[in-house]
Scaffold this motif. Structure first.
Motif, PDB file in Angstrom:
ATOM      1  N   LEU A 176      11.057  -2.996  -9.004  1.00 12.82           N
ATOM      2  CA  LEU A 176      12.031  -3.377  -7.977  1.00 12.82           C
ATOM      3  C   LEU A 176      12.868  -2.157  -7.594  1.00 12.82           C
ATOM      4  CD1 LEU A 176      12.514  -6.211  -6.809  1.00 12.82           C
ATOM      5  CD2 LEU A 176      14.366  -6.491  -8.457  1.00 12.82           C
ATOM      6  N   TYR A 177      12.874  -1.837  -6.308  1.00 11.16           N
ATOM      7  CA  TYR A 177      13.665  -0.699  -5.820  1.00 11.16           C
ATOM      8  C   TYR A 177      14.714  -1.209  -4.846  1.00 11.16           C
ATOM      9  CZ  TYR A 177       9.604   1.792  -7.627  1.00 11.16           C
ATOM     10  OH  TYR A 177       8.599   2.254  -8.436  1.00 11.16           O
ATOM     11  N   ASP A 178      15.653  -0.315  -4.522  1.00 14.07           N
ATOM     12  CA  ASP A 178      16.688  -0.682  -3.560  1.00 14.07           C
ATOM     13  C   ASP A 178      16.523   0.138  -2.285  1.00 14.07           C
ATOM     14  OD1 ASP A 178      19.451  -2.084  -3.196  1.00 14.07           O
ATOM     15  OD2 ASP A 178      19.700  -0.039  -2.461  1.00 14.07           O
ATOM     16  N   PHE A 179      16.518  -0.527  -1.150  1.00 17.69           N
ATOM     17  CA  PHE A 179      16.477   0.161   0.137  1.00 17.69           C
ATOM     18  C   PHE A 179      17.656  -0.344   0.956  1.00 17.69           C
ATOM     19  CE2 PHE A 179      15.127   0.038   4.643  1.00 17.69           C
ATOM     20  CZ  PHE A 179      15.048   1.401   4.856  1.00 17.69           C
ATOM     21  N   GLU A 180      18.733   0.426   0.934  1.00 21.02           N
ATOM     22  CA  GLU A 180      19.934   0.062   1.682  1.00 21.02           C
ATOM     23  C   GLU A 180      20.349  -1.384   1.427  1.00 21.02           C
ATOM     24  OE1 GLU A 180      20.593   1.609   5.418  1.00 21.02           O
ATOM     25  OE2 GLU A 180      19.279   3.326   5.191  1.00 21.02           O
ATOM     26  N   PRO A 216       6.805  -2.639  -4.183  1.00 15.60           N
ATOM     27  CA  PRO A 216       5.512  -2.188  -3.672  1.00 15.60           C
ATOM     28  C   PRO A 216       4.366  -2.866  -4.431  1.00 15.60           C
ATOM     29  CG  PRO A 216       6.921  -0.329  -4.385  1.00 15.60           C
ATOM     30  CD  PRO A 216       7.486  -1.600  -4.972  1.00 15.60           C
ATOM     31  N   THR A 217       3.301  -3.118  -3.721  1.00 14.47           N
ATOM     32  CA  THR A 217       2.086  -3.600  -4.378  1.00 14.47           C
ATOM     33  C   THR A 217       0.877  -3.060  -3.620  1.00 14.47           C
ATOM     34  OG1 THR A 217       1.080  -5.532  -5.412  1.00 14.47           O
ATOM     35  CG2 THR A 217       1.786  -5.821  -3.131  1.00 14.47           C
ATOM     36  N   TYR A 218      -0.319  -3.373  -4.120  1.00 12.93           N
ATOM     37  CA  TYR A 218      -1.513  -2.852  -3.453  1.00 12.93           C
ATOM     38  C   TYR A 218      -1.722  -3.526  -2.097  1.00 12.93           C
ATOM     39  CZ  TYR A 218      -2.646  -0.889  -8.021  1.00 12.93           C
ATOM     40  OH  TYR A 218      -2.602  -0.199  -9.198  1.00 12.93           O
ATOM     41  N   HIS A 219      -2.332  -2.772  -1.181  1.00 10.71           N
ATOM     42  CA  HIS A 219      -2.653  -3.296   0.148  1.00 10.71           C
ATOM     43  C   HIS A 219      -3.833  -4.269   0.020  1.00 10.71           C
ATOM     44  CE1 HIS A 219      -3.836  -3.388   4.355  1.00 10.71           C
ATOM     45  NE2 HIS A 219      -2.694  -2.797   4.654  1.00 10.71           N
ATOM     46  N   GLY A 243       0.790  -1.225   0.000  1.00 14.93           N
ATOM     47  CA  GLY A 243       0.000   0.000   0.000  1.00 14.93           C
ATOM     48  C   GLY A 243       0.823   1.275   0.000  1.00 14.93           C
ATOM     49  N   THR A 244       0.093   2.365  -0.151  1.00 16.22           N
ATOM     50  CA  THR A 244       0.697   3.690  -0.319  1.00 16.22           C
ATOM     51  C   THR A 244       1.648   4.073   0.806  1.00 16.22           C
ATOM     52  OG1 THR A 244      -1.284   4.397  -1.470  1.00 16.22           O
ATOM     53  CG2 THR A 244       0.108   6.133  -0.568  1.00 16.22           C
ATOM     54  N   PHE A 245       1.190   3.992   2.059  1.00 18.93           N
ATOM     55  CA  PHE A 245       2.002   4.502   3.162  1.00 18.93           C
ATOM     56  C   PHE A 245       3.282   3.709   3.338  1.00 18.93           C
ATOM     57  CE2 PHE A 245      -1.823   6.728   4.124  1.00 18.93           C
ATOM     58  CZ  PHE A 245      -1.346   7.932   4.607  1.00 18.93           C
ATOM     59  N   LEU A 296      10.386   4.206   0.587  1.00 15.23           N
ATOM     60  CA  LEU A 296      11.119   4.727  -0.573  1.00 15.23           C
ATOM     61  C   LEU A 296      11.270   6.242  -0.529  1.00 15.23           C
ATOM     62  CD1 LEU A 296       9.468   2.438  -3.285  1.00 15.23           C
ATOM     63  CD2 LEU A 296      11.678   2.141  -2.159  1.00 15.23           C
ATOM     64  N   GLN A 297      10.712   6.873   0.530  1.00 16.99           N
ATOM     65  CA  GLN A 297      10.858   8.329   0.693  1.00 16.99           C
ATOM     66  C   GLN A 297      10.412   9.081  -0.551  1.00 16.99           C
ATOM     67  OE1 GLN A 297      12.584  10.200   3.756  1.00 16.99           O
ATOM     68  NE2 GLN A 297      10.991   8.683   4.087  1.00 16.99           N
ATOM     69  N   THR A 298       9.190   8.839  -0.932  1.00 16.34           N
ATOM     70  CA  THR A 298       8.665   9.461  -2.149  1.00 16.34           C
ATOM     71  C   THR A 298       7.187   9.799  -1.971  1.00 16.34           C
ATOM     72  OG1 THR A 298       8.255   9.086  -4.505  1.00 16.34           O
ATOM     73  CG2 THR A 298       8.148   7.157  -3.109  1.00 16.34           C
ATOM     74  N   ASP A 299       6.701  10.707  -2.808  1.00 11.29           N
ATOM     75  CA  ASP A 299       5.271  11.027  -2.814  1.00 11.29           C
ATOM     76  C   ASP A 299       4.570  10.368  -3.999  1.00 11.29           C
ATOM     77  OD1 ASP A 299       5.515  12.619  -0.587  1.00 11.29           O
ATOM     78  OD2 ASP A 299       5.948  14.428  -1.766  1.00 11.29           O
ATOM     79  N   THR A 300       5.327   9.605  -4.759  1.00 15.21           N
ATOM     80  CA  THR A 300       4.754   8.975  -5.955  1.00 15.21           C
ATOM     81  C   THR A 300       3.623   8.026  -5.572  1.00 15.21           C
ATOM     82  OG1 THR A 300       6.944   9.059  -6.917  1.00 15.21           O
ATOM     83  CG2 THR A 300       5.344   7.669  -8.042  1.00 15.21           C
TER      84      THR A 300
END
Ligand code: SF4
Length: 238
Positions: A185-189, A195-198, A164-166, A172-176
Motif C-alpha cells: 500500500l502506497y500513498d499518492f497525495e 500496484p498489481t500485475y496487468h 502493471g509496470t507503467f 509512484l514516480q519510481t523505477d522499481t
C-alpha cells in the motif's frame, strides 16, 4: 527537409502550443514537468469538463495512429479506480478501456471482490493506442498525464489499483519493478495505491493470478475497514 525532421518540428510545435495553453511561456526543466501532482479542486469540476478540455487531442504523436481516444469509464464517484497502461486494438476500435481479452479478465477480477465495472472507474496512463501496442514513451506519458490527474481529482477515489509496470511506476514516480512494488500500500497525495500485475500479463502468466487475488483481497479489506457505513453507495461516495 527530411520527413523525420518535419515530424519532429510538428511535434515540437504541438507541445509548445500545449504548454502555452497551460499558461507556461517558458520551457520547463524535465524534472519539473515530470512531477505527477493533482490539480487543485477548483481547477476541475466534472469528468465531462475534463473530456471537453481534452477535445480531439493532438498533444502527442500518438494522435496520428489512434482510431479513438479512450478516455475512461465508470462511476464518477468511485471509491476504487483502476489505472492500466494504454489502449490496445479492441479499446482503440471501441473507444472503451479494457474491453479485449485482458479487459474480460479485469472484469472478473473486479467481480471477485463483489464489485462491478459500473461501480469502479477504469482509465489508463495514456489515452491513445501506441502503434503495435508498443510501450508508451516518456513524452507521451507526460503529455497525457495532466488529464489523468484531473480525472483522479474529479473522482477522488479512496484507493487506486495500478495495473502493471507503467501505471505503478508513473503514479509512484519510481523505477522499481512491479514484482517488488505489487501488493503493498502506497500513498499518492492522500489516495492509497496498490500496484498489481496487468491482466494482459496474467493471460501470459496464469500462475500469477494467485498474487493478484491476494492484492484484490487487500483492496477489499482496505475498503471494508475504511468505509463510513455498510452501503456500497457510501463506498462510492454517494
Ligand atoms: S495519448 Fe493523450 S496526450 Fe497523446 S494524443 Fe492521446 S489523448 Fe492526447
Amino acid at each position: 527537409m527530411d520527413e523525420n525532421v518535419n515530424e519532429l518540428i510538428s511535434d515540437l510545435k504541438i507541445y509548445l502550443e500545449y504548454l502555452k495553453g497551460m499558461g507556461i511561456d517558458s520551457l520547463p526543466v524535465s524534472d519539473q514537468i515530470s512531477k505527477k501532482v493533482l490539480p487543485s479542486r477548483s481547477e476541475t469540476q466534472t469528468l465531462a469538463d475534463v473530456r471537453k478540455e481534452l477535445g480531439d487531442c493532438k498533444r502527442c504523436k500518438l494522435h496520428r495512429t489512434r482510431k479513438t481516444i479512450v478516455f475512461g469509464e465508470g462511476n464518477e464517484k468511485a471509491a476504487l479506480m483502476f489505472i492500466g497502461e494504454g489502449p490496445g486494438y479492441d479499446e482503440d476500435v471501441q473507444g472503451r478501456p479494457f474491453v479485449g481479452k485482458a479487459g474480460q479478465l479485469l472484469t472478473k477480477i473486479i467481480e471477485s471482490i463483489d464489485l462491478s465495472r459500473e461501480e469502479v472507474y477504469i482509465a489508463n496512463i495514456i489515452k491513445c493506442r501506441p502503434p503495435q501496442n508498443r510501450n508508451p514513451e516518456p513524452d507521451e506519458i507526460e503529455s497525457c498525464n495532466p488529464f489523468l490527474m484531473k480525472q483522479i481529482r474529479v473522482i477522488q477515489p479512496k484507493i487506486i489499483c495500478a495495473l502493471g509496470t507503467f501505471s505503478a511506476q508513473t503514479l509512484l514516480q519510481t523505477d522499481t519493478k512491479i514484482t517488488a512494488l505489487r501488493g503493498k500500500l502506497y500513498d499518492f497525495e492522500g489516495i492509497k495505491v496498490i500496484p498489481t500485475y496487468h491482466p494482459a500479463f496474467l493471460l501470459r502468466n496464469p500462475e500469477k493470478k494467485r498474487e493478484v487475488w491476494e492484492d484484490m483481497k487487500k483492496i477489499a479489506e482496505w475498503l471494508k475497514n475504511n468505509r463510513t457505513n455498510g452501503t456500497m453507495e457510501k463506498w462510492n461516495g454517494g
